[in-house]
Design an enzyme around this catalytic site. Structure first.
Site, mmCIF file in Angstrom:
data_model
loop_
_atom_site.group_PDB
_atom_site.id
_atom_site.type_symbol
_atom_site.label_atom_id
_atom_site.label_comp_id
_atom_site.label_asym_id
_atom_site.label_seq_id
_atom_site.Cartn_x
_atom_site.Cartn_y
_atom_site.Cartn_z
ATOM 1 N N HIS A 83 7.199 66.633 -65.296
ATOM 2 C CA HIS A 83 5.957 66.844 -64.536
ATOM 3 C C HIS A 83 5.581 65.504 -63.913
ATOM 4 O O HIS A 83 4.981 64.649 -64.576
ATOM 5 C CB HIS A 83 4.842 67.341 -65.465
ATOM 6 C CG HIS A 83 5.105 68.703 -66.022
ATOM 7 N ND1 HIS A 83 5.137 69.841 -65.234
ATOM 8 C CD2 HIS A 83 5.365 69.130 -67.280
ATOM 9 C CE1 HIS A 83 5.399 70.897 -65.989
ATOM 10 N NE2 HIS A 83 5.541 70.490 -67.227
ATOM 11 N N GLU A 95 10.931 71.667 -66.611
ATOM 12 C CA GLU A 95 9.609 72.054 -66.078
ATOM 13 C C GLU A 95 9.246 71.235 -64.846
ATOM 14 O O GLU A 95 8.099 70.789 -64.696
ATOM 15 C CB GLU A 95 8.517 71.866 -67.151
ATOM 16 C CG GLU A 95 8.774 72.617 -68.444
ATOM 17 C CD GLU A 95 7.618 72.564 -69.436
ATOM 18 O OE1 GLU A 95 6.513 72.121 -69.076
ATOM 19 O OE2 GLU A 95 7.835 72.973 -70.600
HETATM 20 O O1 G3I Z 1 -4.784 84.412 -71.132
HETATM 21 C C1 G3I Z 1 -6.051 83.910 -70.699
HETATM 22 C C2 G3I Z 1 -6.824 84.988 -70.010
HETATM 23 O O2 G3I Z 1 -7.108 86.001 -70.930
HETATM 24 C C3 G3I Z 1 -8.113 84.370 -69.448
HETATM 25 O O3 G3I Z 1 -8.795 85.339 -68.703
HETATM 26 C C4 G3I Z 1 -7.801 83.209 -68.538
HETATM 27 C C5 G3I Z 1 -9.033 82.507 -68.019
HETATM 28 O O4 G3I Z 1 -8.814 81.160 -67.774
HETATM 29 O O5 G3I Z 1 -7.050 82.258 -69.278
HETATM 30 C C6 G3I Z 1 -5.814 82.770 -69.735
HETATM 31 O O6 G3I Z 1 -5.109 81.779 -70.435
HETATM 32 C C7 G3I Z 1 -4.556 80.746 -69.629
HETATM 33 C C8 G3I Z 1 -3.047 80.781 -69.799
HETATM 34 O O7 G3I Z 1 -2.457 79.693 -69.136
HETATM 35 C C9 G3I Z 1 -2.429 82.069 -69.254
HETATM 36 O O8 G3I Z 1 -2.677 82.185 -67.875
HETATM 37 C C10 G3I Z 1 -5.097 79.424 -70.129
HETATM 38 O O9 G3I Z 1 -6.474 79.338 -69.836
HETATM 39 C C11 G3I Z 1 -4.371 78.275 -69.477
HETATM 40 O O10 G3I Z 1 -4.767 77.067 -70.093
HETATM 41 C C12 G3I Z 1 -2.879 78.453 -69.653
HETATM 42 O O11 G3I Z 1 -2.222 77.368 -69.004
HETATM 43 C C13 G3I Z 1 -0.861 77.216 -69.329
HETATM 44 C C14 G3I Z 1 -0.648 75.864 -70.004
HETATM 45 O O12 G3I Z 1 0.733 75.690 -70.273
HETATM 46 C C15 G3I Z 1 -1.414 75.756 -71.317
HETATM 47 O O13 G3I Z 1 -1.134 74.556 -71.939
HETATM 48 C C16 G3I Z 1 -0.068 77.261 -68.036
HETATM 49 O O14 G3I Z 1 -0.159 78.561 -67.449
HETATM 50 C C17 G3I Z 1 1.388 76.927 -68.323
HETATM 51 O O15 G3I Z 1 2.087 76.794 -67.094
HETATM 52 C C18 G3I Z 1 1.467 75.602 -69.070
HETATM 53 O O16 G3I Z 1 2.816 75.290 -69.348
HETATM 54 C C19 G3I Z 1 3.047 74.075 -70.072
HETATM 55 C C20 G3I Z 1 4.292 74.276 -70.911
HETATM 56 O O17 G3I Z 1 4.139 75.404 -71.724
HETATM 57 C C21 G3I Z 1 4.608 73.051 -71.754
HETATM 58 N N1 G3I Z 1 4.685 71.854 -70.936
HETATM 59 C C22 G3I Z 1 3.556 71.625 -70.048
HETATM 60 C C23 G3I Z 1 3.294 72.849 -69.168
HETATM 61 C C24 G3I Z 1 2.165 72.599 -68.178
HETATM 62 O O18 G3I Z 1 0.939 72.405 -68.848
#
Ligand code: G3I
Length: 319
Positions: A209, A238
């Site tokens: 990243h 990633e």
């Molecule tokens: O599932 C809930 C949903 O119910 C709710 O309505 C919504 C409102 O914000 O949130 C949803 O959850 C979100 C989830 O993604 C699914 O969309 C979380 O808030 C959000 O924080 C989460 O973000 C993910 C993030 O990891 C969390 O740490 C990203 O999509 C995802 O791309 C990201 O991926 C990570 C890798 O796993 C590990 N390395 C870093 C990378 C980027 O952060």
């Protein structure tokens, strides 16, 4: 026009792939591009195989989201990376705020990894068994796993995953190891000690990243080689390269150069087996939600138009 997975294969790599997420799959303009297995030969679920999604209550497993991505991979003839078994983040609260004895948490980890990896047995090329174990200063993250079990949780998880699917490659996946420093050194020492103890470990994932203009391709190549020298494969897992918005032609040109440098680093290291972008379009990038004012990190823009970065990737695989 260029097809990135085809180019990666022709260059001797196993795949070029992308992360995707379940909520994106109802966007037919998105799936029309995602489903092209000459462009993407591998997919990773961005969220739906994580612990909060797969075992929200102890012993209650829900695989519907993960299954949708696994079926997509199978239908499209794409490799699947499993992400992930054990991570401090996106844990259900019964795990993150639980208070367990070492024996209890050992069996919780074993049951989670074993059930998850068994469910997808035969469908997953590689699992990120342990995700992001270190802080940036090279100390261990003091999450429930480390606090209860010390460093042994890594071995516990890897052994459970190996027993569940002996053919899946088992990875530790980390960020900010793409340059020399305390974090990369700590992970390298962990790899050495796991290898010395015959703990199953097949690969190291370099998340990548990055920020436009702020990383060094040769540094990345050195790190890929350094880890590969320990007898593991390495992968870019990633990749995205963000910028401060708004994007300008100069920033997009630098981003093209930076994407090209990442591909070149992987090309120059035989054990670097593939490259995954953390979604291919700015429309679904995680970056703006996390870094206010930043974005445009992906090789396609939010309208699914290829950016200069796309050409940087294609040229990297073609060189
Ligand atoms: O599932 C809930 C949903 O119910 C709710 O309505 C919504 C409102 O914000 O949130 C949803 O959850 C979100 C989830 O993604 C699914 O969309 C979380 O808030 C959000 O924080 C989460 O973000 C993910 C993030 O990891 C969390 O740490 C990203 O999509 C995802 O791309 C990201 O991926 C990570 C890798 O796993 C590990 N390395 C870093 C990378 C980027 O952060």
């Amino acid at each position: 026009s260029a097809k990135l997975h085809t180019l990666a294969k022709a260059a001797g790599k196993l795949y070029f792939g992308t992360a995707t997420d379940n909520n994106e799959l109802t966007d037919t303009a998105y799936t029309a591009i995602l489903d092209d297995n000459t462009m993407f030969g591998q997919i990773t679920p961005a969220n739906s195989m994580k612990w909060d999604a797969t075992e929200p209550q102890q012993g209650v497993f829900t695989f519907s989201g993960g299954d949708q991505i696994a079926t997509l991979a199978k239908t499209n003839g794409m490799l699947l990376r499993g992400h992930n078994c054990v991570w401090y983040n996106q844990l259900p609260s019964w795990v993150s705020s639980g208070s367990f004895t070492a024996a209890q948490l050992t069996s919780i980890i074993q049951n989670h990894c074993s059930t998850l990896v068994t469910h997808y047995k035969g469908q997953v090329y590689a699992w990120d068994v342990v995700n992001e174990p270190f802080n940036d200063d090279g100390t261990w993250r003091t999450d429930v796993f480390y606090n209860t079990l010390g460093t042994s949780y890594v071995q516990i998880a890897l052994e459970a995953a190996r027993a569940a699917d002996p053919n899946a490659k088992l990875y530790i996946n980390e960020y900010n190891i793409e340059f020399a420093g305390a974090k990369a050194t700590s992970l390298l020492n962990l790899v050495k000690s796991l290898k010395a103890a015959d703990v199953p470990l097949d690969g190291i994932g370099f998340q990548c990243h990055f920020i436009v203009g702020e990383f060094s391709g040769p540094g990345l190549q050195t790190q890929l080689s350094t880890f590969a020298a320990q007898g593991v494969e390495v992968a870019i897992t990633e990749l995205d390269i963000r910028m401060t918005l708004p994007s300008t032609p100069a920033l997009l040109a630098q981003q093209q150069t930076d994407y090209n440098s990442v591909i070149t680093a992987c090309m120059n290291v035989e054990s670097c087996i593939g490259v995954t972008v953390w979604d291919w379009t700015d429309k679904y990038s995680w970056v703006p939600n996390t870094f206010s004012g930043q974005g445009a990190a992906c090789p396609w823009d939010q309208n699914f138009v290829k950016k200069p970065a796309f050409n940087g990737i294609a040229a990297g695989f073609s060189a």
